[in-house]
Scaffold this motif. Structure first.
Motif, PDB file in Angstrom:
ATOM      1  N   SER A   1      30.666  40.056  45.286  1.00  0.00           N
ATOM      2  CA  SER A   1      30.480  38.660  44.893  1.00  0.00           C
ATOM      3  C   SER A   1      30.740  38.492  43.399  1.00  0.00           C
ATOM      4  O   SER A   1      31.304  37.499  42.966  1.00  0.00           O
TER       5      SER A   1
ATOM      6  N   SER B   1      33.326  36.060  41.815  1.00  0.00           N
ATOM      7  CA  SER B   1      32.832  34.910  41.053  1.00  0.00           C
ATOM      8  C   SER B   1      33.131  35.011  39.562  1.00  0.00           C
ATOM      9  O   SER B   1      33.295  34.003  38.902  1.00  0.00           O
TER      10      SER B   1
ATOM     11  N   ILE C   1      28.510  30.972  43.836  1.00  0.00           N
ATOM     12  CA  ILE C   1      29.292  31.757  44.803  1.00  0.00           C
ATOM     13  C   ILE C   1      28.592  33.064  45.112  1.00  0.00           C
ATOM     14  O   ILE C   1      28.430  33.434  46.262  1.00  0.00           O
TER      15      ILE C   1
END
Lengths: 575, 338
Positions: A306, A310, A10
């Motif tokens: 991110s 994630s 991800i």
């Protein structure tokens, strides 16, 4: 490119496109801004230098026009007065015209032989032959146009030091009604040209040059352009006319070349445009800084975001892997994005549900096993009871009352243990007792045709065994192992501990079983549902149901010697 | 997705290429000044002639060589196959020639003839024009017809002194046509033996308004009678006539709206070019006559020459003579009220 994202994490699939998009859009924006700015500044510089050039040209044009107007006026007056036969007045007209325009040194009319006709000046005409002068030759080479000479020391008069440009044109004049061809010679002071040229600021190193139709230098006001060594003259020559960015002595300049109207001359201006380079460099620097700092901020922000997205998913993923390994007993607590929290909750309830379901399955399995177990145990009773009751009937008929009593007591004990208040697991001691009762009954039934012996270690007596595990083996030995008609058979029952397991053996001294037959027996016992050897299979299945793979049934045989059937079961001591 | 990216990319490439490769198939016609009525008429003829054959793009230099140079620079970037140029300053034409020569584009000059030495600079140069002296010669013929024999002038010699008092309206000083027209008409008349009194040579830059102003101020101070006005073009002649009407040098005595040479007061004024307005003035009797600069014929020749050069069909089968491989001379035509 899109395949690239298929197997990435991800954080990668957020980070890479974000950075790519930012790079692309930054590049696009910076480049377009830079180039449009660059173009605009260049255009502005170009336009302004063009304007400067135009202005200078216009100044020169106006000046030249005024000189030509004066010359035209003189020409007109010359014809007019000549036509009126009034040439005497012309000297004054010439004089006045020269005085009105202070930069006009002199206006002279000479004939084609070089003789003076009219002069605006009191000075004496040069004694040299005027027809050899270059301005004279120019004038007669094309009579319809005005000729402008290069700057030179005035040479039409004696004792003149003025630096002049000589403007000449063929003109008619009349003497006594007769028309003659002459040349009007107007000397204009060159210093005026210099004044015209020096009033405009062309920047550091900027200058202007004037060249004639043969590309010879007429005038220059720049240090980088001196007669016989003029870089800009070469540039102007190449441009012919128009504008161009050029470099002169390492300085960027914008050159403009244009005609000076009514002359064969061209004027070139060189305007310093170094400022454009400077702004371009500083622009580049600023853009670079903006680019790099934006990149850093973007990378930091997108990797932070991110990660935030994630990391809870990664925690969830690790938990899932644990569950894959079979660990159902951990609850996950994740804080983070709403979606992930919801997902975690769902996941937890799913695991909860799975656990419940699994327990239910285990429970159901156990119930099922119990049912089967009980069913298998109950298979024994009717079969045996039927035979025993038969024997008791037989004994009663023969009035063997002692035996009947003995048998009924044994049967009663046998059944008490068989029932065992519903318990399925009993102590070995009880199982042995049960087996002894059984043997007692069978021995009476078979008319004492066989004998039996128990060899049991006292220490194993209190281990637990599955009820009715020994009796079927004994039954098997009685029915198949010994010859009840001819021989006095013997059955040995052993119980002992070995290899951390409880061993229960039933040995008979019958015919024995050949190896291939043993194999067939195993097949029937262990894998087939129906068929012969019901007793053994029944025992084996109950062992398996209760102990799983830890229990086993082994058959060993020597032909005409003995057969041993052995149960190996895990040790399980009573509490 | 990938396909869309490729399509967009191709689209951009095509767009860029398209922008670069755009071909310019018009023929630029760069005029010196559209204010000049003769030029405007010439332009009209050229556009008419070109219709259906060529696409002409007209540029107006507004009588500025600077502007014309800029126009030429701009047009050169489009890389046309031929350029038609009516130079502002004939002396500066050599720079135009040198510049365009580098692009190897043939030039057809019209209306203003570059210096002969400049026309020798390259072999892809053409000039279509009228021989200036021819117009002046025709003007002088008209004058001869009007005034009769030199020794015995007609009643147009109003003071009966045997000398023609005349005013010359000269075009631009230094303009070859102006110089030659002025020079030749006088030369021819003198050659025939006329006695001339040139009251004034007024330089009016080809322009009607200037001619009007000059004539106005001349007539205000003049103590002589003008017997003849010779103009280098129709525009200046008409401007001068307007001033002369105000100064009652033209009087429609019988008020029939037309100046009648028999009964009304008038002075012969001669023009050159044959513009539309001139024909009206001739019809009304104000302008005695004009010499038609045959711009119609010139336009036909121009278009034929352009087509021949474009098609590369060779210059041998043209319907006109190409003198020295460069010059096409179209003669003037005399025009007066019948």
């Amino acid at each position: 490119m899109f395949k690239l994202f298929k197997n990435s994490s991800i954080s990668q699939s957020i980070l890479i496109p974000t950075i790519l998009i930012v790079i692309l859009s930054l590049l696009t924006v910076s480049l377009t801004t830079f180039f449009s700015y660059q173009m605009t500044t260049s255009e502005i510089a170009e336009d302004s230098s063009k304007e400067i050039n135009k202005q200078i040209i216009l100044n020169f044009d106006n000046y030249i026009e005024s000189v030509i107007n004066t010359a035209n006026y003189i020409q007109q007056k010359t014809i007019e007065h000549g036509l009126k036969n009034d040439n005497a007045a012309l000297s004054d007209i010439y004089n006045q015209a020269a005085e009105v325009q202070p930069d006009i040194e002199s206006i002279v009319l000479i004939d084609t032989a070089g003789n003076l006709i009219i002069s605006s000046s009191y000075k004496d005409v040069s004694i040299e032959d005027l027809t050899t002068k270059s301005w004279f030759l120019d004038a007669i080479s094309n009579e319809s146009i005005y000729h402008f000479s290069s700057p030179h020391q005035q040479d039409i008069f004696i004792d003149s030091t003025a630096e002049v440009i000589t403007v000449t044109k063929m003109a008619d004049y009349y003497i006594g009604g007769n028309k003659f061809s002459g040349i009007i010679v107007v000397d204009i002071n060159f210093s005026n040209i210099i004044t015209l040229a020096s009033t405009t600021n062309l920047g550091d190193g900027g200058h202007l040059i004037i060249l004639d139709e043969h590309d010879s230098l007429i005038y220059s006001n720049g240090d980088s352009c001196v007669p016989n060594n003029c870089i800009t003259l070469e540039i102007a020559k190449d441009i012919i006319f128009g504008g161009e960015s050029v470099e002169v002595d390492g300085i960027s300049m914008y050159a403009n070349v244009n005609n000076l109207t009514a002359t064969r001359w061209r004027l070139a201006t060189f305007v310093n445009t170094e400022i454009i380079n400077q702004t371009r460099n500083s622009n580049l620097l600023i853009m670079g800084i903006i680019f790099i700092s934006t990149m850093i901020v973007t990378m930091a922000a997108s990797s932070y975001i991110s990660n935030r997205i994630s990391s809870p998913i990664n925690i969830l993923k690790d938990h899932m892997q644990q569950i894959e390994k079979g660990d159902f007993y951990q609850k996950i607590e994740i804080h983070g994005q709403k979606e992930v929290v919801v997902l975690t909750h769902s996941f937890n309830s799913m695991i909860e549900e799975i656990k419940t379901l699994m327990n239910k399955v285990v429970q159901e399995q156990r119930e099922k096993r119990k049912t089967e177990f009980q069913a298998l145990q109950s298979q024994i009773n009717p079969h045996f009871l039927y035979n025993t009751l038969d024997s008791i009937v037989y004994l009663s008929e023969n009035k063997m009352n002692e035996k009947v009593i003995e048998m009924v007591i044994a049967l009663s004990k046998f059944f008490r243990i068989s029932i065992s208040r519903g318990k399925n697991i009993i102590l070995l001691r009880e199982e042995i007792e049960h087996a002894k009762n059984y043997l007692l009954i069978q021995k009476i039934r078979y008319n004492e045709k066989f004998d039996y012996e128990f060899i049991v270690d006292e220490e194993v007596m209190d281990y637990k065994v599955v009820k009715l595990s020994l009796q079927p083996l004994i039954e098997n030995a009685i029915y198949h192992g010994i010859n009840t008609e001819y021989d006095q058979g013997k059955i040995l029952i052993r119980a002992f501990k070995k290899d951390n397991k409880l061993m229960l053996e039933v040995e008979d001294d019958g015919y024995g079983i050949p190896d291939e037959k043993i194999e067939e027996l195993y097949q029937n016992i262990k894998y087939k549902q129906n068929g012969t050897s019901i007793g053994l299979r029944n025992v084996f299945q109950r062992l398996k149901l209760y102990y799983g793979d830890n229990a086993d049934l082994i058959i060993e045989s020597e032909l005409d010697e003995k057969t041993i059937v052995r149960l190996e079961i895990p040790l399980e001591r009573a509490k | 997705m990938k396909k869309i990216v490729i399509v967009i990319f191709l689209f951009l490439v095509i767009l860029t290429l398209g922008a670069c490769e755009e071909s310019y198939d018009k023929i630029p016609l760069i005029l010196y000044n559209e204010i000049d009525p003769y030029i405007l008429e010439f332009e009209g003829h050229i556009l008419n002639e070109a219709e259906g054959k060529l696409e002409i793009e007209v540029f107006d230099s507004q009588n500025s060589q600077l502007l014309q140079n800029e126009i030429i620079e701009e047009v050169l970037e489009k890389n046309p196959s031929i350029m038609i140029i009516n130079p502002v300053d004939r002396l500066g034409a050599y720079t135009i020639i040198e510049k365009i020569k580098e692009y190897d584009i043939p030039i057809i000059f019209i209306n203003r003839e570059p210096l002969e030495e400049d026309m020798l600079l390259w072999d892809q140069l053409y000039y279509i024009g009228a021989p200036a002296e021819n117009s002046a010669a025709i003007q002088s013929e008209m004058i001869i017809d009007l005034f009769g024999a030199p020794g015995n002038l007609s009643e147009l010699d109003k003071n009966d002194d045997g000398i023609i008092q005349l005013v010359i309206l000269k075009g631009e000083q230094g303009h070859q046509d102006a110089e030659i027209r002025t020079e030749v008409v006088i030369e021819k008349l003198e050659l025939y033996g006329y006695e001339l009194e040139i009251i004034s040579i007024e330089i009016c830059d080809w322009e009607k308004v200037i001619a009007y102003n000059r004539m106005n101020s001349l007539l205000t101070t003049l103590d002589k009678e003008i017997e003849l006005v010779i103009s280098n073009n129709d525009g200046m002649a008409i401007g001068a006539i307007d001033a002369m009407i105000e100064h009652e040098l033209f009087v429609d005595v019988n008020e029939d709206g037309v100046i009648d040479s028999e009964t009304d007061i008038w002075i012969p004024v001669l023009g050159i070019d044959g513009i539309e307005e001139a024909f009206e003035y001739i019809e009304l009797g104000y302008l005695y006559g004009t010499v038609i600069n045959d711009s119609q014929r010139m336009s036909e020749i121009l278009i034929e020459l352009v087509e021949a050069l474009l098609n590369g069909t060779g210059l041998d089968e043209l319907s006109f003579d190409l003198i020295d491989g460069k010059y096409v001379w179209v003669d003037y035509q005399r025009y007066e009220k019948d």
